[in-house]
Scaffold this motif. Sequence first.
Motif, short mmCIF file in Angstrom:
data_model
loop_
_atom_site.label_atom_id
_atom_site.label_comp_id
_atom_site.label_asym_id
_atom_site.label_seq_id
_atom_site.Cartn_x
_atom_site.Cartn_y
_atom_site.Cartn_z
N GLU A 1 0.86 -1.19 0.00
CA GLU A 1 0.00 0.00 0.00
C GLU A 1 0.89 1.24 0.00
N ASN A 2 0.67 2.11 -0.98
CA ASN A 2 1.53 3.29 -1.13
C ASN A 2 0.75 4.58 -0.90
N VAL A 3 1.37 5.51 -0.20
CA VAL A 3 0.78 6.84 -0.02
C VAL A 3 1.74 7.85 -0.66
N THR B 1 3.51 0.30 2.85
CA THR B 1 3.18 -0.57 3.97
C THR B 1 2.74 -1.94 3.49
N ALA B 2 3.23 -2.96 4.16
CA ALA B 2 2.75 -4.34 3.93
C ALA B 2 2.53 -5.00 5.27
N PRO B 3 1.50 -5.81 5.48
CA PRO B 3 0.44 -6.06 4.51
C PRO B 3 -0.39 -4.80 4.26
N VAL C 1 5.30 -4.21 8.08
CA VAL C 1 6.46 -3.36 7.83
C VAL C 1 6.02 -2.07 7.14
N THR C 2 6.65 -0.97 7.53
CA THR C 2 6.38 0.31 6.87
C THR C 2 7.70 0.98 6.53
#
Length: 355
Positions: free
Chosen positions: A208-210, A220-222, A309-310
């Motif tokens: 997931e990208n911001v 971020t994953a998951p 993880v981020t």
Amino acid sequence: MPLPPLSTIGIIGGGQLGRMLAMAAAQLGYACHIYAPEAQSPAAEVARHWTRAAYDDAAALAHFAASVDIVTYEFENIPAGPITTLAATHAVAPAPRALEIAQDRVAEKSFVDGLGARTAPWAAVDSLADLEAALARIGAPAILKTRRDGYDGKGQARIMAPGDAATAWETIGGKPAILEGFVSFEHEYSIILARGHDGAIACWDAIENVHVDGILDSSTAPACPVILAQADEARAIAARVAAALDYVGVLTIEFFAAADGPVLNEMAPRVHNSGHWTIEGAITSQFENHIRAICGLPLGSTALAASGVTMRNLIGHEADKWAEILADPRAHLHLYGKPEARPGRKMGHVTRLVP
Ligand code: AMP
């Protein structure tokens, strides 16, 4: 035949992606030779050899290619012509066709549409008249993007109403462009995979990208449940793209999570900023698996190494906070050794694992 340790990997492009590739290559016992035109190169600082020459200097490129065992690239805005010429006589991975397609937003959209991936409605635009006709068909809001050389939100203009066409055309400098209808999405994500010479594919968790101001801020994953619900479909599309290109190496595809499934935004024929978290957050990083893939080694596991993880980018002067970041014992700090912190410049990143 796998390329044995002590061989030399040539990397075209001298930025932080090349730096992290060279570090992964060193771990596996390879040497790297960086080819980049800039006076300062984050990659060259950690590599054995460096050729400083222009990307279109055919003689320098040929000399470079003759001195390495395989050529790869970490930057897609290099002229594809000279790389295609090199590939006729030297091992180049990924094959330059991926580069040619990813460099041109119209070629990219046509290619992925042909594979059945869903994209925003789009039209090629070569003049203001084309733009007006495309807007009449696609409707506003829409985004006008230069066909080539755009990155981190550069070379783009948003069109909120048909009357904005002339201003948008001027904003992008009247260059060959693509008009895209505005996709309504809740989240953005990327799928990163590695594909070996044998066609084996290893895919990391959907990320997931911001973005902030057109630049990646965090990965971020998951990912959140909305993305997870459509990640298998996106992974299948990414695998189709990789297979159609007979791709070898790491491939990144960015998607929008629309309410009714994945909409493919763009692809990058390389390791990607949204995969930096894999250095500590996955069993095998994107950098190591790229090296493994192009060298004909078996791919490593892409499983998460923690429950979550981020990764956050350190843009411009954010990197000045390095001492504060290091005071957090969970923070993995990466600085790229860039001497000047300009606004919008990626200076480093920090990764935090959730145990
Ligand atoms: P790009 O350079 O194509 O990745 O675009 C930069 C950012 O603009 C994307 O990450 C999205 O946030 C946004 N964007 C690009 N294309 C579209 C589109 N067709 N619809 C909605 N938002 C978009």
